[in-house]
Design an enzyme around this catalytic site. Structure first.
Site, PDB file in Angstrom:
ATOM      1  N   ASP A  13       0.816  -1.228   0.000  1.00  0.00           N
ATOM      2  CA  ASP A  13       0.000   0.000   0.000  1.00  0.00           C
ATOM      3  C   ASP A  13       0.843   1.270   0.000  1.00  0.00           C
ATOM      4  O   ASP A  13       0.401   2.305   0.488  1.00  0.00           O
ATOM      5  CB  ASP A  13      -0.947   0.061   1.222  1.00  0.00           C
ATOM      6  CG  ASP A  13      -1.784  -1.181   1.378  1.00  0.00           C
ATOM      7  OD1 ASP A  13      -2.306  -1.654   0.365  1.00  0.00           O
ATOM      8  OD2 ASP A  13      -1.904  -1.679   2.518  1.00  0.00           O
ATOM      9  N   HIS A  41      -4.147  -1.804  -6.177  1.00  0.00           N
ATOM     10  CA  HIS A  41      -3.554  -0.516  -6.486  1.00  0.00           C
ATOM     11  C   HIS A  41      -4.712   0.432  -6.737  1.00  0.00           C
ATOM     12  O   HIS A  41      -5.647   0.085  -7.458  1.00  0.00           O
ATOM     13  CB  HIS A  41      -2.777  -0.565  -7.795  1.00  0.00           C
ATOM     14  CG  HIS A  41      -1.501  -1.315  -7.709  1.00  0.00           C
ATOM     15  ND1 HIS A  41      -0.628  -1.199  -6.673  1.00  0.00           N
ATOM     16  CD2 HIS A  41      -0.931  -2.173  -8.575  1.00  0.00           C
ATOM     17  CE1 HIS A  41       0.416  -1.961  -6.900  1.00  0.00           C
ATOM     18  NE2 HIS A  41       0.251  -2.576  -8.046  1.00  0.00           N
TER      19      HIS A  41
HETATM   20  P1  GDP Z   1      -0.427   0.523  -3.685  1.00  0.00           P
HETATM   21  O1  GDP Z   1      -1.079  -0.768  -3.441  1.00  0.00           O
HETATM   22  O2  GDP Z   1       1.021   0.518  -3.280  1.00  0.00           O
HETATM   23  O3  GDP Z   1      -0.624   1.034  -5.071  1.00  0.00           O
HETATM   24  O4  GDP Z   1      -1.104   1.585  -2.739  1.00  0.00           O
HETATM   25  P2  GDP Z   1      -2.670   1.925  -2.591  1.00  0.00           P
HETATM   26  O5  GDP Z   1      -3.220   2.236  -3.922  1.00  0.00           O
HETATM   27  O6  GDP Z   1      -3.356   0.921  -1.758  1.00  0.00           O
HETATM   28  O7  GDP Z   1      -2.589   3.193  -1.682  1.00  0.00           O
HETATM   29  C1  GDP Z   1      -2.172   4.358  -2.107  1.00  0.00           C
HETATM   30  C2  GDP Z   1      -3.286   5.381  -1.860  1.00  0.00           C
HETATM   31  O8  GDP Z   1      -2.713   6.624  -1.649  1.00  0.00           O
HETATM   32  C3  GDP Z   1      -4.178   5.559  -3.060  1.00  0.00           C
HETATM   33  O9  GDP Z   1      -5.481   5.900  -2.626  1.00  0.00           O
HETATM   34  C4  GDP Z   1      -3.549   6.711  -3.802  1.00  0.00           C
HETATM   35  O10 GDP Z   1      -4.452   7.445  -4.610  1.00  0.00           O
HETATM   36  C5  GDP Z   1      -3.059   7.534  -2.671  1.00  0.00           C
HETATM   37  N1  GDP Z   1      -1.828   8.282  -2.911  1.00  0.00           N
HETATM   38  C6  GDP Z   1      -0.752   7.900  -3.637  1.00  0.00           C
HETATM   39  N2  GDP Z   1       0.212   8.839  -3.551  1.00  0.00           N
HETATM   40  C7  GDP Z   1      -0.267   9.817  -2.743  1.00  0.00           C
HETATM   41  C8  GDP Z   1       0.275  11.030  -2.226  1.00  0.00           C
HETATM   42  O11 GDP Z   1       1.407  11.401  -2.484  1.00  0.00           O
HETATM   43  N3  GDP Z   1      -0.524  11.738  -1.382  1.00  0.00           N
HETATM   44  C9  GDP Z   1      -1.781  11.360  -1.050  1.00  0.00           C
HETATM   45  N4  GDP Z   1      -2.471  12.136  -0.216  1.00  0.00           N
HETATM   46  N5  GDP Z   1      -2.316  10.224  -1.505  1.00  0.00           N
HETATM   47  C10 GDP Z   1      -1.566   9.456  -2.335  1.00  0.00           C
END
Ligand code: GDP
Length: 425
Positions: A13, A41
């Site tokens: 995440d 994701h």
């Molecule tokens: P992944 O599984 O590693 O892709 O991560 P997730 O998608 O579960 O979690 C990442 C969450 O954080 C998503 O809702 C993204 O839209 C959000 N996100 C990603 N980068 C940023 C950031 O720099 N700032 C904020 N506030 N949210 C972010």
């Protein structure tokens, strides 16, 4: 960057989805090499907001070939449903390719997951998607591969045999099982949709790599959930570290040229298991609320804590990071003080990388405290635009890990990213 891996540097995440989506703009091929639909994701782009579980994030670019590699565990019905949500947004999915050697997650694997989790005193926290049991069958040599869907008669025979064998080995599973006929109907419906995507992916990948195309490998979860190196037993049933790539994608290790480690500016973890820097105070609630820390697959709230350098250092060696992307720095805004865990203490000894999962519950984190910042940084596009204390934070993470931070993410959108051209002064 030719063969570029994007891997999680923490417990999953981390925001890999955003960075893969960002890199995929220039990629000719995006490959998933491990895991299954058990993590998600979240992608926010011009088409909308998508929670992708199996499909590589490059799907939104029609010129990008998206590969579900041999190491991926595929639940046919769920993949069909996921493809439908993408098609519903008006996106053509013809650029998807599924390895004929990838194993299937079958309905009885989900029944087995539920049954086995019900037997455990301390729950592993499985997402009950059947991935673990499907991997057990793969290793036990009675799994079924995607390419087997081509020949219906042979597939039916293999499925009947595999299921009968399973019931013999796990008699208690019977109470958790559905009807064979329903399972068959589900698989045949999925077969109709998936058949055109199933191929031998090896020649495609070989050609792309040999021709110097931009190949992006999309890791799922993170180093601390790796089957061999993570917080066992609270781990996934595959190798999300870059070492999982050669086997799972079928690319020789020496051809992986770049590895970007994705880390949040703090730490989150979902489900059971040790988490040394976990916070249960106001700062933890700040991170959870401001960071919207709820799982994309399960909706479960994630535990939040300070950034853990031992974990990042551990991955620096195991994954061979050539650079880091520091995500969600904007979430730290509004905290008076922020901490970075620089080491752990256990029984009078200091550790600068994680101890095994069976000991990690007992460590005491050593913290270094830095000044926080109040400003909203989501509009910053250059590192010089960041408040001084945020710049200090970033620089300190670089110093402590020894890995350059090349991307700083300040919001969920693709453009809310600071690209660091050179190392911080
Ligand atoms: P992944 O599984 O590693 O892709 O991560 P997730 O998608 O579960 O979690 C990442 C969450 O954080 C998503 O809702 C993204 O839209 C959000 N996100 C990603 N980068 C940023 C950031 O720099 N700032 C904020 N506030 N949210 C972010």
């Amino acid at each position: 960057m030719m063969v570029h891996a994007v891997v999680g540097a923490q417990y999953g995440d981390e925001g890999k989805g955003k960075m893969v989506d960002y890199f995929a703009v220039h990629a000719d091929m995006v490959i998933r090499f491990q895991g299954g639909g058990n993590a998600g994701h979240t992608i926010v782009n011009e088409f909308g907001k998508f929670a992708l579980h199996l499909v590589p994030s490059g799907i939104f670019n029609p010129k990008t070939t998206c590969v579900l590699g041999t190491g991926v565990m595929i639940h046919p019905k769920n993949l069909v449903a996921e493809l439908q949500t993408i098609k519903d947004a008006g996106i053509d999915t013809g650029n998807l390719v599924i390895s004929e050697r990838a194993h299937m997650v079958l309905p009885y694997h989900i029944w087995q997951d539920e049954y086995e989790e019900s037997l455990r005193d301390r729950k592993v926290g499985t997402t009950l998607q059947g991935i673990g049991p499907a991997v057990q069958d793969k290793v036990g040599r009675f799994g079924l591969q995607m390419g087997e869907l081509r020949d219906v008669d042979r597939f039916r025979k293999r499925l009947e045999e595999a299921y009968a064998f399973k019931l013999k080995r796990i008699p208690g599973l019977k109470d958790y099982s559905g009807e064979f006929d329903d399972m068959w109907k589900e698989l045949m419906a999925a077969r109709e949709v998936l058949l055109p995507y199933i191929q031998d992916t090896s020649p495609l990948i070989q050609t792309a790599v040999s021709e110097g195309k931009e190949v992006l490998l999309e890791g799922q979860l993170g180093v601390m959930r790796d089957l061999d190196w993570g917080v066992y037993p609270f781990v996934t049933s595959s190798n999300p570290i870059s070492g999982g790539i050669p086997a799972g994608a079928g690319i020789p290790p020496r051809l992986v040229t770049d590895v970007t480690g994705i880390t949040k500016a703090y730490t989150t973890a979902v489900g059971a298991g040790p988490f040394p820097t976990k916070l249960e105070d106001e700062s933890g609630r700040h991170l959870q609320q401001r960071g919207q820390e709820f799982g994309a697959t399960t909706g479960r709230s994630r535990d939040c804590g300070w950034l853990d350098i031992p974990t990042l250092k551990y991955g620096t060696w195991l994954n061979g990071y050539t650079k880091l992307a520091l995500m969600k720095l904007d979430v730290l805004s509004g905290l008076k003080k922020v901490a970075i865990c620089t080491a752990y203490e256990l029984d009078g000894k200091t550790y600068d990388t994680p101890v095994p999962g069976y000991l990690l519950d007992n460590v005491t984190p050593v913290y270094e405290w830095l000044d926080g910042w109040d400003d909203d940084i989501s509009a910053c596009r250059r590192r010089e635009d960041l408040p001084e204390s945020a710049q200090t934070f970033v620089k300190r993470v670089e110093e402590l890990t020894g890995v350059p931070i090349r991307y700083i993410s300040v919001g969920p959108r693709r453009q809310q990213t600071i690209i660091v051209e050179e190392e911080l002064a």
